[in-house]
Design an enzyme around this catalytic site. Structure first.
Site, PDB file in Angstrom:
ATOM      1  CG  ASP A  44      -1.673   1.220   1.341  1.00  0.00           C
ATOM      2  OD1 ASP A  44      -1.946   1.807   0.228  1.00  0.00           O
ATOM      3  OD2 ASP A  44      -2.403   1.573   2.504  1.00  0.00           O
ATOM      4  CG  ASP A  50      -3.813   4.654  -1.726  1.00  0.00           C
ATOM      5  OD1 ASP A  50      -3.129   3.691  -1.440  1.00  0.00           O
ATOM      6  OD2 ASP A  50      -4.687   5.064  -0.822  1.00  0.00           O
TER       7      ASP A  50
END
Lengths: 321, 43
Positions: free
Chosen positions: A32, A212
């Site tokens: 992430d 992201d």
């Protein structure tokens, strides 16, 4: 017994395996770029959903060292509370010794999620555990040759990859366009505009884009997301919006212009077909409004574009995947 | 010197926000009942 039909559609995330401890215990984690901490469920966890995941058994690892510190993290889709420990973490051939990480004690919002934990690849200043993130630790320990990592996210179930220490050019075509970060400390860049069929629909005069890999959708301010949905002729159904699947081929691409270069996301990429044959628009409205217009460009965008995260020069590279 | 880590695309079942809240509320109540019925000091 009252039954209530739930309408679901399949969204997607990308997971990889890591091991923690000695002997190694294996976990599936989301890599992430939107967060900075590594955490996994632990046997200390009291939440019911922890037991459906692999839980770290700290008492079975000879290299585990506790740190008397608690922390909590809130994500867009879940939250967790935990304690911090240190242990050896392995990502493929990379070994990070004495790596601080979180052992979850309480977690919610991850029910049914097909991964155990999260491995954050953002800058250290965004760490909630206060420990050095794994990429910084690998960099400091000399485990990687160059301070870069990159993602290729495939449409197929297999074949996606996160690469550390360099960029494999076979995963992209054309030029790799570099975009400077707004400021070092977050994978956030300046975006010029969002347009459809040549008409600007959002990000008038510029805005910010947070790149992201842990987010499946594209998220933006509610008013502007609604404007795009209206432009597409999408109809509301609950909190989602859909179009007829037969119309998907006729829908325009959503064009993100970053650093003067146009990155179109075609309709096939921003729609998801559910089990009943309805095509949902994979755009979400951010419930939190901020003074700066910010868009989170997640997997929907990153499946189209190979992305490079250059910690050495504080920039992001984008190229046609 | 590049280390490649294979990733697998996995699907998650996305729910509408109201349904998500219903599920979360159910899980909270369910968890509460579990705590009530478990013996003190048990895992």
């Amino acid at each position: 017994i009252a039954t209530h039909p739930l309408r679901n559609f399949q969204d997607m995330v990308y997971v990889g395996n890591i091991t923690i401890g000695t002997p190694p215990q294996e976990f599936q984690v989301v890599f992430d770029t939107g967060s900075s901490d590594l955490w996994v469920p632990s046997i200390l966890c009291t939440s019911p959903n922890c037991s459906s995941h692999v839980m770290f058994r700290h008492n079975e690892s000879s290299t585990y060292r506790p740190i008397r510190q608690i922390f909590s993290i809130e994500y867009g889709r879940g939250r967790m509370k935990g304690v911090v420990g240190r242990d050896t973490v392995r990502i493929g051939d990379l070994v990070s010794t004495d790596q601080p990480f979180g052992l979850s004690v309480e977690q919610s919002g991850f029910e049914g999620m097909p991964f155990d934990g999260v491995l954050g690849l953002n800058y250290p200043n965004l760490s909630f555990t206060g420990g050095i993130p794994i990429f910084d630790n690998l960099k400091n320990q000399g485990a990687i040759s160059e301070p870069v990592f990159a993602f290729y996210l495939s449409n197929k179930p297999e074949g996606s990859v996160v690469m550390f220490g360099g960029v494999d050019k076979s995963y992209y075509q054309g030029a790799l366009n570099w975009v400077p970060l707004i400021q070092p400390g977050d994978w956030r860049v300046r975006m010029n505009r969002i347009s459809m069929e040549g008409q600007i629909v959002a990000c008038y005069g510029g805005c910010e884009a947070l790149v992201d890999t842990g987010e499946s959708s594209i998220i933006g301010p509610r008013r502007l997301v609604n404007k795009i949905l209206r432009f597409l002729g999408a109809k509301p159904r609950g909190s989602e919006h859909y179009v007829s699947c037969s119309a998907v081929n006729t829908l325009p691409s959503i064009d993100f212009t970053i650093n003067g270069i146009n990155y179109p996301v075609p309709a096939q990429a921003y729609t998801i077909k559910d089990s009943s044959g309805i095509c949902y628009i994979n755009l979400e409205a951010d419930p939190e409004s901020t003074s700066t217009e910010t868009w989170i460009v997640g997997v929907v965008f990153l499946r189209q574009y190979f992305s490079v995260y250059d910690r050495g020069n504080d920039r992001i590279g984008l190229a046609q995947a | 010197c590049i280390v490649n880590i294979p990733l697998t695309r996995v699907t998650i079942m996305r729910k509408t926000h109201s349904e998500k809240n219903m599920l979360n509320n159910f899980l909270k109540e369910h968890a509460y009942r579990l705590y009530q019925t478990s013996s003190p000091g048990s895992n």
